[in-house]
Design a protein around this motif. Structure first.
Motif, short mmCIF file in Angstrom:
data_model
loop_
_atom_site.label_atom_id
_atom_site.label_comp_id
_atom_site.label_asym_id
_atom_site.label_seq_id
_atom_site.Cartn_x
_atom_site.Cartn_y
_atom_site.Cartn_z
N GLU A 155 -48.88 -39.79 3.25
CA GLU A 155 -48.10 -38.62 3.33
C GLU A 155 -49.39 -37.90 2.34
N ARG B 204 -45.77 -31.49 4.41
CA ARG B 204 -44.33 -31.08 4.15
C ARG B 204 -43.75 -32.36 3.12
N PRO B 205 -42.74 -31.24 2.12
CA PRO B 205 -42.12 -31.53 1.24
C PRO B 205 -41.10 -32.73 0.79
N ASN B 206 -41.19 -33.08 -0.26
CA ASN B 206 -40.58 -34.34 -0.28
C ASN B 206 -39.31 -34.34 -0.12
N ASN B 207 -38.57 -33.41 0.35
CA ASN B 207 -36.53 -33.92 0.01
C ASN B 207 -35.96 -34.90 -1.33
N LEU B 208 -36.63 -36.15 -0.77
CA LEU B 208 -36.29 -37.00 -2.14
C LEU B 208 -36.89 -37.28 -2.95
N ALA B 209 -37.94 -36.53 -3.91
CA ALA B 209 -38.47 -36.30 -4.92
C ALA B 209 -37.70 -35.47 -5.35
N GLY C 189 -34.67 -34.29 -4.64
CA GLY C 189 -33.76 -33.73 -4.78
C GLY C 189 -32.85 -34.91 -5.79
N LEU C 190 -34.31 -35.61 -6.41
CA LEU C 190 -33.96 -36.21 -7.17
C LEU C 190 -33.97 -35.51 -8.56
N LEU D 285 -31.43 -41.08 -3.35
CA LEU D 285 -32.86 -40.79 -3.28
C LEU D 285 -34.11 -41.37 -4.64
N ASP E 205 -38.59 -34.16 6.53
CA ASP E 205 -38.59 -33.78 5.23
C ASP E 205 -37.53 -34.76 4.50
N ARG F 98 -37.17 -37.87 5.18
CA ARG F 98 -37.69 -38.77 5.35
C ARG F 98 -37.02 -39.59 6.22
#
Lengths: 349, 349
Positions: free
Chosen positions: A6, A51-56, A58-59, B55, B118, B120
DNA sequence: ATAGTTAACGGAATCGATTGCATAAATTAA
DNA sequence: TTAATTTATGCAATCGATTCCGTTAACTAT
């Protein structure tokens, strides 16, 4: 096979000799980063395939930019259009859409509710299952300030955003339409009465009869479980075999209405001359059946769009649990051949 | 309003005097935690209203237990059923479903692809847009070992999982069915030829004609843009006005086929006697139109279920980019009134 | 009884992005 | 020229769950 690592903002930071904070801010167009730097960083990000990590994200922000949708079934024309409207609106605002179907089971609704909650959705759009009465499973959203929009099949005992059509007026108008066409004994195919939509449609039907001086006959009101084709068939057959059968049917959905038309034809009963029929929803089948089915059109996609907007516009500041904000949309009577007695008469003149 | 604080494993840890590690393991039924402790912790979690944060877990594990779906449009009967199948299967396995529609635009497909990436997602299920030719936007999934399942509208030039029906055989069988009913000059409503489904159906049509000694006439093959009702109407009108019009139509979808039936009736052409019609998909309108439309049924929901299973079963270990694993499902000819000349003859004997 | 195992749990780093609080440099004001 | 701002950037904590390594304590075998 090799799995590529990543690319993160840390990789960008190292590559460009900036700190991760600067990278993050640049990617989000933060004002304290110079335009030059922003352009540079974004260029590199693009090039390195970042590519942004939406999970990160979002957390960290405790939200996922995702709208949850909880409906009974996807493969119904109305529901599919509703979702389509939600999806379009959500995506334009950069939000994702998580879907789940309850198959009209209370249990599934609860479990889906939890799963959606676990994904930390930004808001929830719900059309209640047939079975749902208790509303406790929605409380945790309220407690956390997560907006809920109920669409179409909404609760009576729960304050929240609601997006509905005016089912009462629609039922009234549909019935009135049949009356205007000269029907004297109008039957009603009613849905489950604990769901607002069917209850309101029936109310409209009853009031229309009353206000036009027509008697209400209990044996002309059929309560359906699911308003299916089969149920419709059975009910129609029974009605038409009566000593004095109805001369009109207002069905709470199109499926049952179409079955009524087809059943009547099979039994040699002329539609609309002997039996005028009007349905509800304007499903594709309505314009295909012959005679084509008069019906009430439902702005499904628009309802979806409005619901999604409600969620997107929602701000913690203005939200107040005690308030129930209801959006009521208008419907339209689509008069087709299955109810137009008068037009037919004119035509044949 | 007050917004309740999130209950985390740390809160549970503090409350129960365990470490967060133990809480986490207990909630996941880790074997190194005693049954007593697990029961205790799970009980407290329930009581304190703990809900896992997907998340956080997703970030840590670099996966979100979410299946991404990328299709052209949701509000088509086939697509709605497909999604329904995906959703059911995914949910049973504890996975979520993210949907996005391209509206048949290449650009949207790319952008939705990125958005889904994004998030994941665990895997991607795609039915290609009408416009898509280039496949580069899918490469990043392959690079990262994220499985892609193409359904129905699949690419030719991209190795991946694929779930399709046997369009060639279906087209062949549909055409053969018309031939068996006595049709001599069969027209074909063809879809965009760069999409496998329509190309294969046409191939089957052509081969069926050839193998049964019927001539192929170019002016009986109409290439549609979208196989819409309007297009179907126009095409049918044109065909029926020919000096020697066709006596059968095999349409690549039901919408156009239904329009053909209705158009023919309006023009005084008898279906199926003068014009036999068979469609594709078995949409709800097929059984409603009169005469009812013969068609090819498509196991949409099952295709969705299989696609979802492919993703769920996928393991990094066994996955190899170079391999294209294709699942081909069978179809079924549904012979209804619009094509049954022979049955009609028998009936009237 | 002592070494060897096992069962049950804790510490602390980690995933990737965000952001409040510094800080250094550059610019402006006086 | 010096103080006061402004501009541009860095540090380090944080979000919540997971997991690699330990570490005890209890248990087993000989």
């Amino acid at each position: 096979m090799k799995i590529k690592k990543e690319v993160t903002i840390y990789d960008l930071a190292k590559e460009l000799n900036y700190s991760p904070s600067t990278i993050s801010r640049a990617l989000n167009n933060h004002k304290s980063i110079s335009k030059k730097t922003i352009k540079l960083i974004k260029g590199a990000a693009e090039e390195m395939g970042y590519r942004p990590n939406n999970l990160a994200a979002g957390l960290r922000n405790n939200k996922s930019n995702t709208i949850g949708v909880l409906i009974s079934r996807i493969n119904r024309p109305f529901m599919a259009s509703l979702i389509s409207g939600i999806e379009e609106t959500a995506r334009k605002a950069g939000h994702n859409v998580l879907i789940s179907q309850s198959n009209d089971k209370y249990e599934n609704e609860i479990s889906n509710c939890n799963t959606l909650y676990d994904s930390r959705i930004t808001g929830l759009i719900v059309s209640l299952s047939m079975e749902t009465v208790e509303m406790d499973h929605f409380q945790k959203f309220v407690d956390k300030g997560i907006p809920i929009v109920f669409v179409d099949r909404v609760p009576d005992n729960f304050n929240s955003y609601k997006v509905v059509i005016d089912n009462y007026t629609a039922g009234y108008s549909a019935t009135k339409h049949l009356i205007e066409q000269g029907c004297k004994r109008i039957a009603h195919f009613a849905g489950a009465q604990h769901r607002n939509v069917y209850r309101e449609r029936k109310k409209g039907y009853l009031d229309a009869l009353r206000e036009h001086g027509l008697p209400i006959e209990d044996n002309l009101i059929v309560h359906f479980k699911t308003l299916s084709f089969e149920e419709g068939n059975k009910a129609t057959k029974k009605l038409l075999k009566m000593s004095n059968p109805p001369d009109g049917i207002f069905s709470a959905n199109d499926t049952a209405a179409v079955s009524a038309i087809m059943c009547a034809k099979k039994m040699g009963v002329n539609v609309p001359e002997q039996l005028a029929v009007i349905g509800f929803n304007d499903d594709p089948i309505a314009s295909i059946v012959q005679p084509s089915l008069s019906t009430v059109s439902h702005p499904a996609s628009k309802m979806g769009a409005i619901s999604a907007k409600r969620i997107l516009d929602h701000s913690i500041n203005t939200y107040d649990t005690g308030v129930s904000e209801v959006t009521v949309l208008g419907t339209e009577i689509i008069a087709r051949d299955s109810s137009l007695k008068k037009a037919k008469v004119l035509e044949s003149e």
